[in-house]
Design a protein around this motif. Sequence first.
Motif, PDB file in Angstrom:
ATOM      1  N   ALA A  90       0.919  -1.302  -0.039  1.00 31.67           N
ATOM      2  CA  ALA A  90      -0.013   0.007   0.115  1.00 31.67           C
ATOM      3  C   ALA A  90       0.822   1.419   0.061  1.00 31.67           C
ATOM      4  O   ALA A  90       0.415   2.146  -0.711  1.00 31.67           O
ATOM      5  CB  ALA A  90      -0.846   0.097   1.314  1.00 31.67           C
ATOM      6  N   ARG A  91       1.912   1.362   0.677  1.00 36.59           N
ATOM      7  CA  ARG A  91       2.956   2.268   0.832  1.00 36.59           C
ATOM      8  C   ARG A  91       3.675   2.620  -0.696  1.00 36.59           C
ATOM      9  O   ARG A  91       3.690   3.700  -1.127  1.00 36.59           O
ATOM     10  CB  ARG A  91       3.954   2.192   1.690  1.00 36.59           C
ATOM     11  CG  ARG A  91       5.193   2.903   1.878  1.00 36.59           C
ATOM     12  CD  ARG A  91       4.479   4.687   2.136  1.00 36.59           C
ATOM     13  NE  ARG A  91       5.417   5.774   2.410  1.00 36.59           N
ATOM     14  CZ  ARG A  91       6.050   6.425   1.512  1.00 36.59           C
ATOM     15  NH1 ARG A  91       5.306   6.179   0.285  1.00 36.59           N
ATOM     16  NH2 ARG A  91       7.011   7.031   1.409  1.00 36.59           N
ATOM     17  N   ASN A  92       3.862   1.518  -1.152  1.00 38.52           N
ATOM     18  CA  ASN A  92       4.701   1.187  -2.574  1.00 38.52           C
ATOM     19  C   ASN A  92       3.651   1.884  -3.758  1.00 38.52           C
ATOM     20  O   ASN A  92       4.280   2.163  -4.932  1.00 38.52           O
ATOM     21  CB  ASN A  92       5.469   0.304  -2.937  1.00 38.52           C
ATOM     22  CG  ASN A  92       6.449   0.412  -2.124  1.00 38.52           C
ATOM     23  OD1 ASN A  92       6.814   1.496  -1.626  1.00 38.52           O
ATOM     24  ND2 ASN A  92       7.132  -0.800  -1.740  1.00 38.52           N
ATOM     25  N   ASN A  93       2.393   1.781  -3.601  1.00 40.77           N
ATOM     26  CA  ASN A  93       1.496   2.100  -4.612  1.00 40.77           C
ATOM     27  C   ASN A  93       1.146   3.581  -4.956  1.00 40.77           C
ATOM     28  O   ASN A  93       1.970   4.416  -4.420  1.00 40.77           O
ATOM     29  CB  ASN A  93       0.005   1.487  -4.560  1.00 40.77           C
ATOM     30  CG  ASN A  93      -0.887   2.168  -3.465  1.00 40.77           C
ATOM     31  OD1 ASN A  93      -0.581   3.445  -2.957  1.00 40.77           O
ATOM     32  ND2 ASN A  93      -1.676   1.294  -2.970  1.00 40.77           N
ATOM     33  N   GLN A  94       0.604   3.965  -6.066  1.00 40.63           N
ATOM     34  CA  GLN A  94       0.671   5.337  -6.401  1.00 40.63           C
ATOM     35  C   GLN A  94       0.151   6.370  -5.425  1.00 40.63           C
ATOM     36  O   GLN A  94       0.748   7.435  -5.117  1.00 40.63           O
ATOM     37  CB  GLN A  94      -0.252   5.531  -7.814  1.00 40.63           C
ATOM     38  CG  GLN A  94      -0.231   7.003  -8.233  1.00 40.63           C
ATOM     39  CD  GLN A  94      -0.976   7.039  -9.589  1.00 40.63           C
ATOM     40  OE1 GLN A  94      -1.448   6.354 -10.260  1.00 40.63           O
ATOM     41  NE2 GLN A  94      -0.623   8.338 -10.125  1.00 40.63           N
ATOM     42  N   ALA A  99       1.162  10.272  -0.423  1.00 44.60           N
ATOM     43  CA  ALA A  99       0.450  10.645   0.740  1.00 44.60           C
ATOM     44  C   ALA A  99       1.094  11.609   1.533  1.00 44.60           C
ATOM     45  O   ALA A  99       2.067  11.951   1.506  1.00 44.60           O
ATOM     46  CB  ALA A  99       0.549   9.181   1.646  1.00 44.60           C
ATOM     47  N   PRO A 100      -0.053  12.433   2.312  1.00 39.42           N
ATOM     48  CA  PRO A 100       0.638  13.611   2.988  1.00 39.42           C
ATOM     49  C   PRO A 100       1.619  13.261   4.178  1.00 39.42           C
ATOM     50  O   PRO A 100       1.557  12.105   4.350  1.00 39.42           O
ATOM     51  CB  PRO A 100      -0.547  14.284   3.390  1.00 39.42           C
ATOM     52  CG  PRO A 100      -1.605  13.262   3.504  1.00 39.42           C
ATOM     53  CD  PRO A 100      -1.216  12.389   2.290  1.00 39.42           C
ATOM     54  N   PRO A 101       2.403  14.016   4.655  1.00 38.62           N
ATOM     55  CA  PRO A 101       3.261  13.529   5.834  1.00 38.62           C
ATOM     56  C   PRO A 101       2.681  13.008   6.993  1.00 38.62           C
ATOM     57  O   PRO A 101       3.154  11.907   7.568  1.00 38.62           O
ATOM     58  CB  PRO A 101       4.103  14.852   6.289  1.00 38.62           C
ATOM     59  CG  PRO A 101       4.035  15.855   4.762  1.00 38.62           C
ATOM     60  CD  PRO A 101       2.469  15.453   4.253  1.00 38.62           C
ATOM     61  N   SER A 102       1.451  13.331   7.435  1.00 37.34           N
ATOM     62  CA  SER A 102       0.716  12.900   8.374  1.00 37.34           C
ATOM     63  C   SER A 102       0.627  11.400   8.103  1.00 37.34           C
ATOM     64  O   SER A 102       0.556  10.539   9.040  1.00 37.34           O
ATOM     65  CB  SER A 102      -0.598  13.347   8.667  1.00 37.34           C
ATOM     66  OG  SER A 102      -1.509  13.546   7.407  1.00 37.34           O
ATOM     67  N   GLN A 103       0.289  11.025   6.902  1.00 37.97           N
ATOM     68  CA  GLN A 103      -0.205   9.689   6.435  1.00 37.97           C
ATOM     69  C   GLN A 103       0.873   8.597   6.419  1.00 37.97           C
ATOM     70  O   GLN A 103       1.038   7.579   6.915  1.00 37.97           O
ATOM     71  CB  GLN A 103      -0.756   9.448   5.294  1.00 37.97           C
ATOM     72  CG  GLN A 103      -2.600  10.041   5.593  1.00 37.97           C
ATOM     73  CD  GLN A 103      -3.259   9.416   6.625  1.00 37.97           C
ATOM     74  OE1 GLN A 103      -3.156   8.083   6.593  1.00 37.97           O
ATOM     75  NE2 GLN A 103      -3.868  10.335   7.450  1.00 37.97           N
ATOM     76  N   GLN A 104       2.094   9.389   6.122  1.00 37.28           N
ATOM     77  CA  GLN A 104       3.614   8.540   5.881  1.00 37.28           C
ATOM     78  C   GLN A 104       3.950   8.260   7.362  1.00 37.28           C
ATOM     79  O   GLN A 104       4.552   7.333   7.882  1.00 37.28           O
ATOM     80  CB  GLN A 104       4.456   9.649   5.227  1.00 37.28           C
ATOM     81  CG  GLN A 104       4.093   9.669   3.932  1.00 37.28           C
ATOM     82  CD  GLN A 104       5.154  10.744   3.117  1.00 37.28           C
ATOM     83  OE1 GLN A 104       6.346  10.943   3.567  1.00 37.28           O
ATOM     84  NE2 GLN A 104       4.660  11.116   2.048  1.00 37.28           N
ATOM     85  N   ASP A 156       6.960  18.872   7.876  1.00 43.07           N
ATOM     86  CA  ASP A 156       6.874  19.019   6.649  1.00 43.07           C
ATOM     87  C   ASP A 156       5.341  19.217   6.418  1.00 43.07           C
ATOM     88  O   ASP A 156       5.147  19.184   5.058  1.00 43.07           O
ATOM     89  CB  ASP A 156       7.422  17.724   5.903  1.00 43.07           C
ATOM     90  CG  ASP A 156       7.349  17.699   4.416  1.00 43.07           C
ATOM     91  OD1 ASP A 156       7.433  18.875   4.103  1.00 43.07           O
ATOM     92  OD2 ASP A 156       7.344  16.561   3.787  1.00 43.07           O
ATOM     93  N   SER A 157       4.544  19.320   7.492  1.00 45.01           N
ATOM     94  CA  SER A 157       3.267  19.438   7.163  1.00 45.01           C
ATOM     95  C   SER A 157       2.828  20.877   6.971  1.00 45.01           C
ATOM     96  O   SER A 157       3.358  21.637   7.659  1.00 45.01           O
ATOM     97  CB  SER A 157       2.341  18.712   8.380  1.00 45.01           C
ATOM     98  OG  SER A 157       2.595  19.633   9.339  1.00 45.01           O
ATOM     99  N   SER A 206      -8.081   9.419  11.761  1.00 47.70           N
ATOM    100  CA  SER A 206      -9.193  10.562  11.542  1.00 47.70           C
ATOM    101  C   SER A 206      -8.914  11.544  12.702  1.00 47.70           C
ATOM    102  O   SER A 206      -9.116  12.609  12.576  1.00 47.70           O
ATOM    103  CB  SER A 206     -10.570   9.973  11.810  1.00 47.70           C
ATOM    104  OG  SER A 206     -10.669   9.208  12.996  1.00 47.70           O
ATOM    105  N   THR A 207      -8.484  11.054  13.920  1.00 46.25           N
ATOM    106  CA  THR A 207      -8.233  12.046  14.949  1.00 46.25           C
ATOM    107  C   THR A 207      -6.889  12.837  14.604  1.00 46.25           C
ATOM    108  O   THR A 207      -7.154  14.086  14.924  1.00 46.25           O
ATOM    109  CB  THR A 207      -7.721  11.100  16.348  1.00 46.25           C
ATOM    110  OG1 THR A 207      -9.012  10.445  16.518  1.00 46.25           O
ATOM    111  CG2 THR A 207      -7.650  12.175  17.622  1.00 46.25           C
ATOM    112  N   LEU A 208      -6.060  12.228  13.995  1.00 40.83           N
ATOM    113  CA  LEU A 208      -4.741  13.020  13.725  1.00 40.83           C
ATOM    114  C   LEU A 208      -5.153  14.088  12.560  1.00 40.83           C
ATOM    115  O   LEU A 208      -4.911  15.392  12.801  1.00 40.83           O
ATOM    116  CB  LEU A 208      -3.794  12.122  13.245  1.00 40.83           C
ATOM    117  CG  LEU A 208      -2.406  12.725  12.613  1.00 40.83           C
ATOM    118  CD1 LEU A 208      -1.722  13.702  13.833  1.00 40.83           C
ATOM    119  CD2 LEU A 208      -1.494  11.831  12.035  1.00 40.83           C
ATOM    120  N   GLU A 209      -6.017  13.714  11.518  1.00 41.68           N
ATOM    121  CA  GLU A 209      -6.203  14.658  10.461  1.00 41.68           C
ATOM    122  C   GLU A 209      -7.089  15.664  10.792  1.00 41.68           C
ATOM    123  O   GLU A 209      -7.018  16.884  10.679  1.00 41.68           O
ATOM    124  CB  GLU A 209      -7.001  13.857   9.309  1.00 41.68           C
ATOM    125  CG  GLU A 209      -6.010  12.896   8.663  1.00 41.68           C
ATOM    126  CD  GLU A 209      -4.818  13.474   7.996  1.00 41.68           C
ATOM    127  OE1 GLU A 209      -4.842  14.751   7.749  1.00 41.68           O
ATOM    128  OE2 GLU A 209      -3.788  12.721   8.030  1.00 41.68           O
TER     129      GLU A 209
END
Length: 334
Positions: A90-94, A99-104, A156-157, A206-209
């Motif tokens: 999932a990390r390596n797909n497009q 993905a934004p820094p938070s999701q990384q 980086d966010s 969701s809490t983080l976002e």
Amino acid sequence: MARWGNLALTLIMSSLLFGCDGNPAEQQWQMYHQQIATDLEQADVERADPINIGDFPERSDRLIDIPETRDSMLNIYALRECQITSLIAARNNQLGRVAPPSQQWLYERALWQRLSDCWNSDVPEQLSDENRTRLQQLTATKTAQLPAVSWNAIFDSSEWVKSFSRASKPLTSTDETAITSQLEAIDYLQQMTDHQFDSEWQQDSSTLENHLKTLQGRPLTAEILRALLLASQRLTEANALLARHLAQRGDDATPCLSDWEKQPLEHLSNTAKQWLTAINRLIDAQQVKKPDAIQRYQARWLSLNNSHAPWGQFQQARLEHQALRARFPPCSEN
């Protein structure tokens, strides 16, 4: 009686004039300056624009370089018992790559957690020597990188960077309730940082976002810093007028000073200290060597100990103002 009438007229005219100004914080200071000038029967205080806050460090100066970890999917599949293959795919797909820094951040922590749990289970005993070594090295690499990942995710966010935007206005007294939700956002980032190596702590996307969305709502750090700079500038200017009057006439020939509303300064002081304490705590909690540019910015603009930072300048100007006002008798209410 005429003096009080003049003061009332001055304040009324000020209100009309300042209605065209879009900066409530500045309006309050200008009215206070006119009050002092009227009490001293002097011309209005000479004002200058306060300095702007400094530029937040560029992206290349605030992030930590993290070497990319590469391995074949065949080798990753050999570690399938660690349940990391779908996560890495999932990390390596497009979508994963953009993905934004938070999701990384969430991905890297989830990967570390699965690797760590796997290494501390009975899975390594079932692997070949080569794959066991591969698991050990991958776990060690991700463990060493996670603090830098956490740092980069925050710095980086766009939400974090916007908090320091120079395109901002000083915080006003009516805005101070905004700090509550912003502090909750900072507190969650603090929790994620403090618990990054706690396998029992469950992160929530969701809490983080939602908290990051709150931070993006307004450049609160910049607003507070600009409010401190404005207050320091206006207090210093008022101090100059009071000191000049005392030098010319002495303590024995001083007029009275009308009462002044101290509460806004108390609110600003409390709000700024609470916010800067939280920001500095979050920065200092990161388990990395902070980039030089961030260290310089933190010391110059965010410090609660540096007398040349906005907080220190504000406290010095405020104490001097209180001392100068104490040398003037208060005006009677009659």
